[in-house]
Design an enzyme around this catalytic site. Structure first.
Site, mmCIF file in Angstrom:
data_model
loop_
_atom_site.group_PDB
_atom_site.id
_atom_site.type_symbol
_atom_site.label_atom_id
_atom_site.label_comp_id
_atom_site.label_asym_id
_atom_site.label_seq_id
_atom_site.Cartn_x
_atom_site.Cartn_y
_atom_site.Cartn_z
ATOM 1 N N ASP A 163 -3.048 0.051 11.536
ATOM 2 C CA ASP A 163 -2.022 -0.549 10.755
ATOM 3 C C ASP A 163 -0.490 -0.009 10.479
ATOM 4 O O ASP A 163 0.112 -0.448 9.786
ATOM 5 C CB ASP A 163 -2.717 -0.398 9.688
ATOM 6 C CG ASP A 163 -2.450 -1.678 8.029
ATOM 7 O OD1 ASP A 163 -1.965 -2.176 8.258
ATOM 8 O OD2 ASP A 163 -2.768 -1.205 7.367
ATOM 9 N N GLU A 169 -1.499 -2.113 0.099
ATOM 10 C CA GLU A 169 -0.751 -0.798 0.296
ATOM 11 C C GLU A 169 0.264 -0.979 0.821
ATOM 12 O O GLU A 169 1.668 -0.675 0.782
ATOM 13 C CB GLU A 169 -1.663 0.269 0.859
ATOM 14 C CG GLU A 169 -2.103 0.740 1.706
ATOM 15 C CD GLU A 169 -2.120 -0.770 3.098
ATOM 16 O OE1 GLU A 169 -3.039 -1.014 2.786
ATOM 17 O OE2 GLU A 169 -1.927 -1.243 3.901
ATOM 18 N N LYS A 185 -12.400 -0.975 2.339
ATOM 19 C CA LYS A 185 -12.280 -3.283 2.642
ATOM 20 C C LYS A 185 -14.258 -2.143 3.834
ATOM 21 O O LYS A 185 -14.660 -1.493 3.161
ATOM 22 C CB LYS A 185 -12.078 -2.819 4.776
ATOM 23 C CG LYS A 185 -10.098 -2.679 4.476
ATOM 24 C CD LYS A 185 -9.744 -2.659 5.669
ATOM 25 C CE LYS A 185 -7.938 -2.621 5.097
ATOM 26 N NZ LYS A 185 -7.689 -4.151 4.836
ATOM 27 N N ARG A 227 2.426 -2.817 1.406
ATOM 28 C CA ARG A 227 3.909 -3.634 0.339
ATOM 29 C C ARG A 227 4.620 -2.524 -0.440
ATOM 30 O O ARG A 227 5.448 -2.464 -1.283
ATOM 31 C CB ARG A 227 3.894 -4.880 -0.387
ATOM 32 C CG ARG A 227 2.556 -4.690 -1.394
ATOM 33 C CD ARG A 227 1.909 -6.287 -1.585
ATOM 34 N NE ARG A 227 0.929 -6.664 -0.905
ATOM 35 C CZ ARG A 227 0.760 -7.669 -1.076
ATOM 36 N NH1 ARG A 227 0.781 -8.854 -2.449
ATOM 37 N NH2 ARG A 227 -0.151 -7.769 -0.224
HETATM 38 N N1 BES Z 1 -3.039 -4.016 6.740
HETATM 39 C C1 BES Z 1 -4.173 -5.390 6.382
HETATM 40 C C2 BES Z 1 -4.081 -6.396 6.502
HETATM 41 C C3 BES Z 1 -4.493 -6.181 8.093
HETATM 42 C C4 BES Z 1 -5.594 -7.825 8.175
HETATM 43 C C5 BES Z 1 -3.474 -6.360 8.741
HETATM 44 C C6 BES Z 1 -6.514 -7.335 9.437
HETATM 45 C C7 BES Z 1 -4.575 -6.718 10.184
HETATM 46 C C8 BES Z 1 -4.900 -7.308 10.539
HETATM 47 C C9 BES Z 1 -3.782 -4.620 4.533
HETATM 48 O O1 BES Z 1 -3.185 -3.357 4.158
HETATM 49 C C10 BES Z 1 -4.125 -5.649 3.553
HETATM 50 O O2 BES Z 1 -5.547 -4.854 3.741
HETATM 51 N N2 BES Z 1 -3.783 -6.482 2.802
HETATM 52 C C11 BES Z 1 -4.879 -7.478 2.262
HETATM 53 C C12 BES Z 1 -4.145 -7.847 0.944
HETATM 54 C C13 BES Z 1 -5.029 -8.249 0.180
HETATM 55 C C14 BES Z 1 -5.961 -7.097 -0.471
HETATM 56 C C15 BES Z 1 -4.344 -8.872 -1.181
HETATM 57 C C16 BES Z 1 -5.639 -8.514 2.879
HETATM 58 O O3 BES Z 1 -4.730 -8.737 3.274
HETATM 59 O O4 BES Z 1 -6.777 -8.337 2.743
HETATM 60 ZN ZN ZN Z 2 -2.982 -2.276 5.851
HETATM 61 MN MN MN Z 3 -4.826 -3.071 3.039
#
Ligand code: BES
Ligand code: ZN
Ligand code: MN
Length: 493
Positions: free
Chosen positions: A281, A342, A270, A344
């Site tokens: 998370d 991750e 990220k 899911r």
């Molecule tokens: N933990 C994140 C989702 C998230 C984002 C939670 C912002 C709280 C605030 C999750 O694991 C994630 O990184 N999701 C990605 C999925 C993508 C790679 C398909 C996302 O939402 O960008």
């Molecule tokens: Zn996450």
């Molecule tokens: Mn993630």
């Protein structure tokens, strides 16, 4: 901070603030009228000289009122004309607390309605509002800290009010436990520490089992284990059991939580900006822990299972790579296109395990799963995805009752195309369109037809700024109230 129930005619002393209610058109409640009279009409004059209308959440703060010993009077708006809903009292009590908590008074006396239910809800509102995560603050000046150390809630029958409060107090303790988990930094709250804190709830009568990586490997949980493989912290699966039904062998209900104690994104790392947020998370797992705490705390007449998938998602020489294929406990294979999707992967194995081992009536998972749900719904709703209309209706009703709103999203089979893989049974991302829905469709492949609901709480687990006086900025403990209500209203017998 201590909370006590006191007689309705309690005389507030010189270090206290007294809170009373006002309705629409600044109509004073009976308790407010008593104060107005004692002060020779000071409340009425203050209203006449300002813009206070009695609107919900409005505050009029009267300092050093002549004719009263109390240091302050706080008039809190609640709208309406007469009787006040217990829920509105909860918010009013929280507003009053926020208004005076750092004013210098050491005591807050709440005179918001004398019946036991009203008094109990006022106490509940204040307990939630007073939450602070300050264990790591060692140099905060005394004058910056809250000054209120005791809240006295006036009731016609204090003993009865205290009795009514017992259940709400158990719920509040559970919510605060959940908020603490969410607030803890990830260097402290890694998977094993989280599991240990869940284990500590055995003192409430829960049974808690912990599986480590070797046990999960034996079960074939390649999907969950792949996520944690770049971390020096060992992944954990926690199983919490509450057997409160009269029939100890009655089919249980089940809650499953995403517990990524920190999500760097892994090799699909990220951006640095805001990454610190990914300490929360594990908000789904915190909610599940909280609801199990609440059920045990109030001895709910239900059999319930809570399962937590606890992992840390780190980049490392041993981390999983984009393009890796993992085999889940269900036997289905997954091409991991993006290691940041991750949650899911963790839930895939946790859900499969839960339905296979416990054959539950239903499973509800909670997860800070997608950024896309923030884009879809903003911060006032969690996304609800489900294969079952009856369960969805009950969840929507429970959410409304507890001010933890849900909005149902579709699971169109046609969108499954987006997660087809050329080399495995599915891939773990479906592209930008409908990102939260393709995540839901992915999870659905691991529920094996069991009635199931998925709550995407990415937008609601952490609020800054918060818009609810019972929720200080930061950890919400979202889901605990909602699920506790669902059980109380629909599954306790
Ligand atoms: N933990 C994140 C989702 C998230 C984002 C939670 C912002 C709280 C605030 C999750 O694991 C994630 O990184 N999701 C990605 C999925 C993508 C790679 C398909 C996302 O939402 O960008
Ligand atoms: Zn996450
Ligand atoms: Mn993630």
């Amino acid at each position: 901070m201590r909370i006590e129930f006191v007689p309705a005619d309690l005389h507030a002393g010189a270090t206290a603030a007294v809170a009373v209610l006002a309705h629409e058109a600044a109509a004073l409640s009976p308790e407010a009228r008593v104060i107005d009279e004692a002060t020779g009409g000071a409340l009425a004059r203050a209203i006449a000289g300002g813009r206070f209308t009695g609107a919900k959440g409005q505050i009029l703060d009267l300092v050093a009122p002549h004719g009263l010993e109390a240091a302050r009077v706080v008039l809190v708006g609640v709208d309406g004309v007469g009787a006040v809903e217990p829920e509105a009292v909860e918010a009013a009590a929280a507003h009053a607390f926020q208004a005076v908590k750092a004013s210098g008074v050491t005591e807050l006396v709440l005179k918001l309605g004398a019946d036991a239910e009203t008094a109990a809800r006022a106490a509940f509102g204040v307990k939630l509002a007073a939450y602070r995560f300050d264990k790591y603050r060692t140099t905060e000046k005394a004058e910056k800290k809250p000054s209120v150390t005791v809240v006295k809630v006036a009731a016609a029958d204090p003993v009865k009010a205290a009795k009514v409060y017992e259940g709400l107090n158990a719920l509040a303790d559970a919510i605060l436990f959940s908020r603490d988990l969410v607030s803890e930094p990830a260097n402290i709250l890694h998977p094993e520490e989280f599991a240990a804190r869940a284990k500590s709830l055995e003192s409430l009568g829960l049974e808690v089992e912990i599986l480590g990586e070797a046990e999960m490997a034996k079960l074939g949980m390649g999907s969950l284990l792949g996520v944690g493989q770049g971390s020096v912290r060992e992944s954990q699966l926690v199983i919490m059991k509450w057997n409160g039904a009269a029939d100890k062998s009655a089919q249980p209900i089940a809650f499953v939580g995403k517990g990524v104690t920190f999500d760097t994104g892994g090799i699909s790392i990220k951006p640095a900006d805001g990454m610190e947020d990914m300490k929360w998370d594990m908000g789904g797992a915190a909610a599940v822990t909280g609801v199990m705490h609440a059920l045990a705390g109030r001895k709910a007449r239900v059999n319930a299972i809570g399962v937590l998938g606890l992992v840390e998602n780190m980049p490392d020489g041993n981390a999983q790579r984009p393009g890796d294929v993992v085999t889940s406990m269900s036997g289905q294979t997954i091409e991991v296109i993006n290691t940041d999707a991750e949650g899911r992967l963790v839930l895939a194995d946790a859900l499969w395990y839960t339905q296979e081992r416990f054959k539950p009536k239903f499973m509800i998972d909670l997860a800070t799963l997608t950024g896309a749900i923030i884009i879809s719904l903003g911060h006032d709703y969690a996304g609800l995805f489900s294969n079952n209309d009856g369960l969805s209706e009950k969840l929507l009703a429970a959410g409304k009752a507890e001010r933890e709103n849900l909005w149902r999203m579709p699971l169109p089979a046609a969108y499954e195309k987006q997660i087809e893989s050329p080399i495995a049974d599915m891939k773990n991302i479906g592209g930008r369109p409908a990102g939260s829905i393709t995540a839901g469709l992915f999870l659905q492949k691991f529920v094996n037809g069991v009635p199931w609901a998925h709550l995407d709480i990415a937008a609601v687990a952490w609020r800054k700024p918060s818009t609810d006086p019972t929720v200080p900025d930061g950890a919400v403990g979202f889901g605990v109230r909602l699920l506790n209500r669902l059980v109380a209203d629909a599954y306790e017998g």
